[in-house]
Design a protein around this motif. Structure first.
Motif, PDB file in Angstrom:
ATOM      1  N   VAL A   1      14.081  -8.132   4.749  1.00  0.00           N
ATOM      2  CA  VAL A   1      13.915  -6.681   4.629  1.00  0.00           C
ATOM      3  C   VAL A   1      12.443  -6.342   4.862  1.00  0.00           C
ATOM      4  CG1 VAL A   1      15.825  -6.406   3.007  1.00  0.00           C
ATOM      5  CG2 VAL A   1      13.504  -6.775   2.146  1.00  0.00           C
ATOM      6  N   GLU A   2      12.270  -5.106   5.152  1.00  0.00           N
ATOM      7  CA  GLU A   2      10.893  -4.576   5.216  1.00  0.00           C
ATOM      8  C   GLU A   2      10.834  -3.294   4.388  1.00  0.00           C
ATOM      9  OE1 GLU A   2       9.304  -3.206   8.836  1.00  0.00           O
ATOM     10  OE2 GLU A   2      10.812  -1.667   9.146  1.00  0.00           O
ATOM     11  N   ILE A   3       9.643  -3.070   3.903  1.00  0.00           N
ATOM     12  CA  ILE A   3       9.402  -1.831   3.146  1.00  0.00           C
ATOM     13  C   ILE A   3       8.407  -1.019   3.967  1.00  0.00           C
ATOM     14  CG2 ILE A   3       8.653  -0.828   0.970  1.00  0.00           C
ATOM     15  CD1 ILE A   3       9.196  -3.593  -0.280  1.00  0.00           C
ATOM     16  N   TYR A   4       8.937   0.030   4.506  1.00  0.00           N
ATOM     17  CA  TYR A   4       8.089   0.875   5.360  1.00  0.00           C
ATOM     18  C   TYR A   4       8.123   2.293   4.801  1.00  0.00           C
ATOM     19  CZ  TYR A   4       6.500   3.456   9.470  1.00  0.00           C
ATOM     20  OH  TYR A   4       5.820   4.285  10.312  1.00  0.00           O
TER      21      TYR A   4
ATOM     22  N   ARG B   1       2.670  -2.638   9.706  1.00  0.00           N
ATOM     23  CA  ARG B   1       2.559  -1.476   8.840  1.00  0.00           C
ATOM     24  C   ARG B   1       3.619  -1.472   7.758  1.00  0.00           C
ATOM     25  NH1 ARG B   1      -1.787  -1.298   8.859  1.00  0.00           N
ATOM     26  NH2 ARG B   1      -1.831   0.760   7.881  1.00  0.00           N
ATOM     27  N   SER B   2       4.218  -2.598   7.558  1.00  0.00           N
ATOM     28  CA  SER B   2       5.247  -2.685   6.515  1.00  0.00           C
ATOM     29  C   SER B   2       5.103  -4.028   5.803  1.00  0.00           C
ATOM     30  CB  SER B   2       6.641  -2.562   7.145  1.00  0.00           C
ATOM     31  OG  SER B   2       6.875  -3.662   8.002  1.00  0.00           O
ATOM     32  N   HIS B   3       5.727  -4.075   4.632  1.00  0.00           N
ATOM     33  CA  HIS B   3       5.812  -5.353   3.913  1.00  0.00           C
ATOM     34  C   HIS B   3       7.110  -6.023   4.347  1.00  0.00           C
ATOM     35  CE1 HIS B   3       2.658  -3.625   1.509  1.00  0.00           C
ATOM     36  NE2 HIS B   3       3.469  -2.665   1.054  1.00  0.00           N
ATOM     37  N   ALA B   4       6.996  -7.282   4.675  1.00  0.00           N
ATOM     38  CA  ALA B   4       8.196  -8.020   5.099  1.00  0.00           C
ATOM     39  C   ALA B   4       8.528  -9.081   4.058  1.00  0.00           C
ATOM     40  CB  ALA B   4       7.965  -8.663   6.458  1.00  0.00           C
ATOM     41  N   LEU B   5       9.822  -9.110   3.681  1.00  0.00           N
ATOM     42  CA  LEU B   5      10.278 -10.063   2.673  1.00  0.00           C
ATOM     43  C   LEU B   5      11.415 -10.887   3.264  1.00  0.00           C
ATOM     44  CD1 LEU B   5       9.235  -7.436   0.942  1.00  0.00           C
ATOM     45  CD2 LEU B   5      10.330  -8.642  -0.937  1.00  0.00           C
TER      46      LEU B   5
ATOM     47  N   SER C   1       1.052   4.904   1.981  1.00  0.00           N
ATOM     48  CA  SER C   1       2.189   4.236   1.353  1.00  0.00           C
ATOM     49  C   SER C   1       1.878   2.772   1.077  1.00  0.00           C
ATOM     50  CB  SER C   1       3.415   4.375   2.270  1.00  0.00           C
ATOM     51  OG  SER C   1       4.489   3.653   1.749  1.00  0.00           O
ATOM     52  N   ILE C   2       1.232   2.136   2.040  1.00  0.00           N
ATOM     53  CA  ILE C   2       0.869   0.726   1.847  1.00  0.00           C
ATOM     54  C   ILE C   2      -0.063   0.573   0.654  1.00  0.00           C
ATOM     55  CG2 ILE C   2      -0.408  -1.168   2.880  1.00  0.00           C
ATOM     56  CD1 ILE C   2       0.677  -0.186   5.618  1.00  0.00           C
ATOM     57  N   ASN C   3      -1.060   1.432   0.629  1.00  0.00           N
ATOM     58  CA  ASN C   3      -2.019   1.339  -0.467  1.00  0.00           C
ATOM     59  C   ASN C   3      -1.354   1.626  -1.810  1.00  0.00           C
ATOM     60  OD1 ASN C   3      -4.142   0.634   1.133  1.00  0.00           O
ATOM     61  ND2 ASN C   3      -4.779   2.748   1.503  1.00  0.00           N
ATOM     62  N   ARG C   4      -0.452   2.584  -1.832  1.00  0.00           N
ATOM     63  CA  ARG C   4       0.218   2.912  -3.090  1.00  0.00           C
ATOM     64  C   ARG C   4       1.040   1.724  -3.586  1.00  0.00           C
ATOM     65  NH1 ARG C   4       3.519   7.038  -1.598  1.00  0.00           N
ATOM     66  NH2 ARG C   4       1.694   8.307  -1.176  1.00  0.00           N
TER      67      ARG C   4
END
Ligand code: ATP
Length: 769
Positions: free
Chosen positions: A507-510, A578-582, A637-640
């Motif tokens: 998943v990614e969190i974008y 630009r997203s977190h990938a898990l 969003s990334i910083n938050r």
């Protein structure tokens, strides 16, 4: 002459005398004068007869003197009071004195007088002094020696000289006294006469004309005095009244000007003094202000030092408390571990007995190889159980900055010098810039392998954009990173016996939206929710779990997920994530004889860049880039989410009862990976560029805080005996969608959404809404 006017006329040579001669002289005086004159004539006459020299006789001299005196007296009387001729005693004192003097003169010229003078003795006056009225007193008459008119022979004179001299001396003394007395009387009379004269001039006996003359005289005198006074004043003050007035005015003006000048000088001096004092005052004020500033600065510095010391003491106290708690936890953990090991050993024994009873010696051996690890490494890993922090330094593109130095290796340090302050960070391991991918993975290998033993391991990369997070996690095909190496290792360890079921989710969190990167259709936003009560964990509705039969299929799926990941170009990285990938890999023992198999989980998290918004250049491109607003929102969003991750780490470190996992989707998804009993490895990526120094320090501080988090001793998970995929452990993350293993291990899904047809994906029908 007064007594014998006829003779006097004859002797005076017919010359008119003064208007007012004295009418009478004392007979004695006249007699003496005559006798003196006779003596003189007897001597001088002989000489005159013999010599025939025209000498003035004494008589003539006396006459001349008398005439002179009469003239003087006349002149005096013309201004004074007319004397009364019939009145005795009215003889002017001057005449009396004069007569006495004449007598004395005559005597000095007499032979006797000359003799006396020649002998050096005092002369004896041969004449008898007379009173004013010309009469001698009885006493004086009786004692008066007889005048010696005749010439005495020398011898006889020598013989009779002493008594005569004595007498003459006495006579002379008397005469002298008499003259002195008469002089005193004369002076008194003169004063009286002058007083009377002045009185008479102003009063009685003066005619009007005389009075007028006198007044005029007086006025004249007054005028003279006034004139002299005026002259004096004129001499003193100048030529004239007007000029003097002008001069006075000019003088006064000059004086005033002088005073004015003096006042102005005084004012100037006072002003100068005032200026000097003002300057001094200003200087004192400046010094005071400087002193105040210095004092304030010193106070602030001291306050800061005190605050720093206080913070240090607090940190030390917290560290001590934490250490104390850690020791307690270790003790309790050790006890629990021993109990767990005991029970595990019992389980293994029972499992072995069951296997033996099932009659498969080979199977027993095979299952024994899959059993829990033994040895020091496993025990150490269990006891440690907290987060390890590794740091990898990105190779510098240019000249490496001298502001960052490091001590690589285990327990290595990173030292930074930023704005004059030095920071030193100690980490579990420091990889130098030239560290290879293999070296990095070598430090992660035990943790990766522990997944096969039922542990939950989370490896995540953190750092500024462009520092190599993706490089370390994924790596290029020719130099693969952690994820490919870990999967390869796991599959190699698992072998091809098919004893494990491997499932994969990605998943990614974008922008706080969770998307399935391995979804068959278009990526949809997934819903993350809390798992059922009592089971713990979270559930992600709609997330697909793919069964991965082999390594090749795994790589293909990872490529698919990578291609679906949101990337964008930033100023700092042309291919910035630009997203977190898990990526979650679940390893579940699939042996049918192992009803209670163990389940390990490996979380590989590639976080988005932690750079600041302004530094990413997003804000600066807002005006030009049409996608600038979107980039800005991504960065925010990334910083938050990273901030929420920091909050979670801080709460875990402080052992707070409440950990804010719900603050972001990232922390929500990481909750199972950061829960109790898990193992987490943070790989920090830093840059040594000077312009990235601030961000590097922030990353190092974050890593240092994370390193202080205690997750407790690692615990292995056990799958339920039923062993169905949907009955995963409640601690297992990303438990949302049940997956069905691929029908055949040799038919991996082809990359790309359209190539998933070969896989049998079970719809998420059994998931809670
Ligand atoms: N150790 C390294 N050796 C060689 N090249 C590296 C290394 N680390 C990073 N790079 C290179 O730096 C560039 C940026 O790396 P990468 O994309 O992994 O950064 P990132 O931290 O993932 O950035 P973002 O957060 O924006 O995704 C890449 O071109 C990568 O090849």
């Amino acid at each position: 002459a007064a007594a014998d006017p006829g003779d006097s006329t004859q002797r005076s040579g017919g010359k008119p005398r003064g208007r007012r001669h004295p009418d009478q002289f004392t007979s004695e005086l006249w007699t003496e004068l005559n006798s003196l004159a006779g003596c003189s004539e007897s001597e001088d006459g002989q000489k005159g007869a013999k010599g025939g020299a025209p000498e003035v006789s004494l008589e003539e001299a006396l006459m001349r003197l008398a005439e002179f005196l009469s003239l003087q007296l006349g002149a005096e009387e013309s201004c004074g009071t007319p004397s009364d001729p019939g009145k005795p005693g009215e003889v002017p004192p001057l005449l009396t004195v004069t007569s006495q003097l004449l007598a004395l003169l005559a005597w000095t010229r007499s032979p006797r007088g000359r003799q006396v003078l020649l002998q050096g003795t005092q002369p004896a006056c041969p004449v008898q002094p007379s009173n004013l009225d010309g009469s001698l007193s009885q006493e004086e008459s009786s004692s008066q020696p007889t005048p010696i008119l005749d010439e005495v022979p020398g011898d006889e004179t020598q013989e009779h000289q002493p008594p005569q001299l004595e007498e003459e001396q006495r006579a002379w003394q008397r005469l002298e006294q008499l003259i002195l007395g008469q002089l005193e009387e004369l002076r008194q009379q003169l004063e009286q006469q002058e007083e009377e004269l002045s009185r008479l001039r102003l009063g009685v006996g003066v005619t009007d004309s005389e009075k007028r003359v006198q007044h005029l005289t007086l006025e004249n005198e007054v005028l003279k005095q006034s004139l002299s006074l005026a002259q004096d004043l004129l001499l003193r003050w100048g030529p004239g009244p007007l000029a003097r007035a002008q001069q006075e005015e000019a003088g006064a003006l000059l004086e005033l000007q002088d005073q004015l000048q003096e006042a102005q000088d005084t004012t100037e001096a006072l002003r100068a003094q005032l200026g000097v004092q003002e300057m001094q005052l200003q200087g004192l004020r400046g010094a005071l202000q400087q002193l105040q500033q210095e004092t304030e600065q010193n106070c602030r510095q001291e306050l800061q030092q005190v605050h720093g010391q206080l913070a240090g003491l607090r940190a030390r106290m917290a560290s001590l408390r934490q250490g104390c708690g850690d020791l307690r936890g270790l003790v309790s953990t050790f006890t629990q571990s021993c109990q767990g090991s005991l029970s595990e050993a019992q389980g293994q024994v029972s499992w072995a007995l069951g296997a033996l009873s099932a009659g498969g010696a080979r199977t027993q051996l095979s299952e024994g190889q899959q059993g829990p690890p033994t040895g020091c490494a496993g025990r150490l890993l269990e006891l440690k159980g907290n987060i390890r922090v590794l740091c990898r330094v990105r190779p510098a593109e240019g000249i490496p900055s001298s502001l960052v130095s490091m001590e690589p290796g285990q327990g290595g340090t990173i030292t930074t010098c930023y704005r004059g302050r030095q920071h030193r960070f100690r980490l579990d391991w420091v990889f130098p810039p030239d560290a290879s991918q293999e070296e990095v993975f070598r430090q992660l290998e035990p943790a990766v392998l522990s997944c096969l033993q039922g542990y939950s391991v989370c490896i995540f990369t953190y750092g500024q954009t462009g520092t190599g997070k993706t490089y370390s996690m994924e790596g290029p095909p020719e130099d693969p990173g952690i994820a490919p190496r870990a999967l390869q290792l796991l599959f190699r360890e698992m072998g091809t016996g098919g004893h494990h079921h491997v499932t994969l989710s990605m998943v990614e969190i974008y922008n706080e939206a969770v998307r399935d990167l391995l979804a068959t259709g278009p990526p949809e936003r997934l819903v993350v929710r809390q798992g059922p009560a009592g089971q713990g964990g979270i559930q992600v509705t709609g997330l697909t779990h793919w069964d991965v039969p082999n390594l090749e299929t795994l790589h293909q799926m990872l490529s698919l997920g990578r291609s679906n990941r949101a990337t964008a170009a930033t100023v700092m990285n042309q291919h910035s994530s630009r997203s977190h990938a898990l990526v979650t890999l679940t390893l579940r023992a699939a042996s049918p004889s192992c009803a209670q198999g163990i389940t390990g989980t490996l979380h590989l998290v590639d976080l988005a860049g932690s750079e600041r918004v302004w530094k990413a250049g997003v804000a600066s491109t807002l005006q030009r880039d049409p996608n600038g607003a979107r980039r800005l929102r991504e960065a925010q969003s990334i910083n938050r989410s990273l901030l929420a991750l920091g909050g979670v780490m801080a709460a875990l470190r402080a052992r707070r009862p409440h950990v804010p996992f719900r603050d972001s989707q990232l922390t929500r998804l990481l909750q199972p990976a950061l829960g109790a009993g898990t193992t987490a490895v943070l790989l920090l990526q830093i840059s040594t560029r000077t312009e990235d120094l601030g961000e590097t320090i922030c990353s190092l501080k974050f890593a240092q805080r994370v390193g202080q988090v205690e997750l407790g001793p690692a615990r292995r998970r056990r799958a339920p005996r039923s062993g169905t995929p949907s009955s995963l452990s409640t601690d297992t993350p990303l438990t949302g969608t049940s997956c069905t293993p691929t029908p055949s291990p040799g038919s991996p899904p082809s990359p790309g959404p359209n190539s998933c047809s070969g896989l049998t994906l079970e719809p998420p029908g059994d998931l809670p809404p």
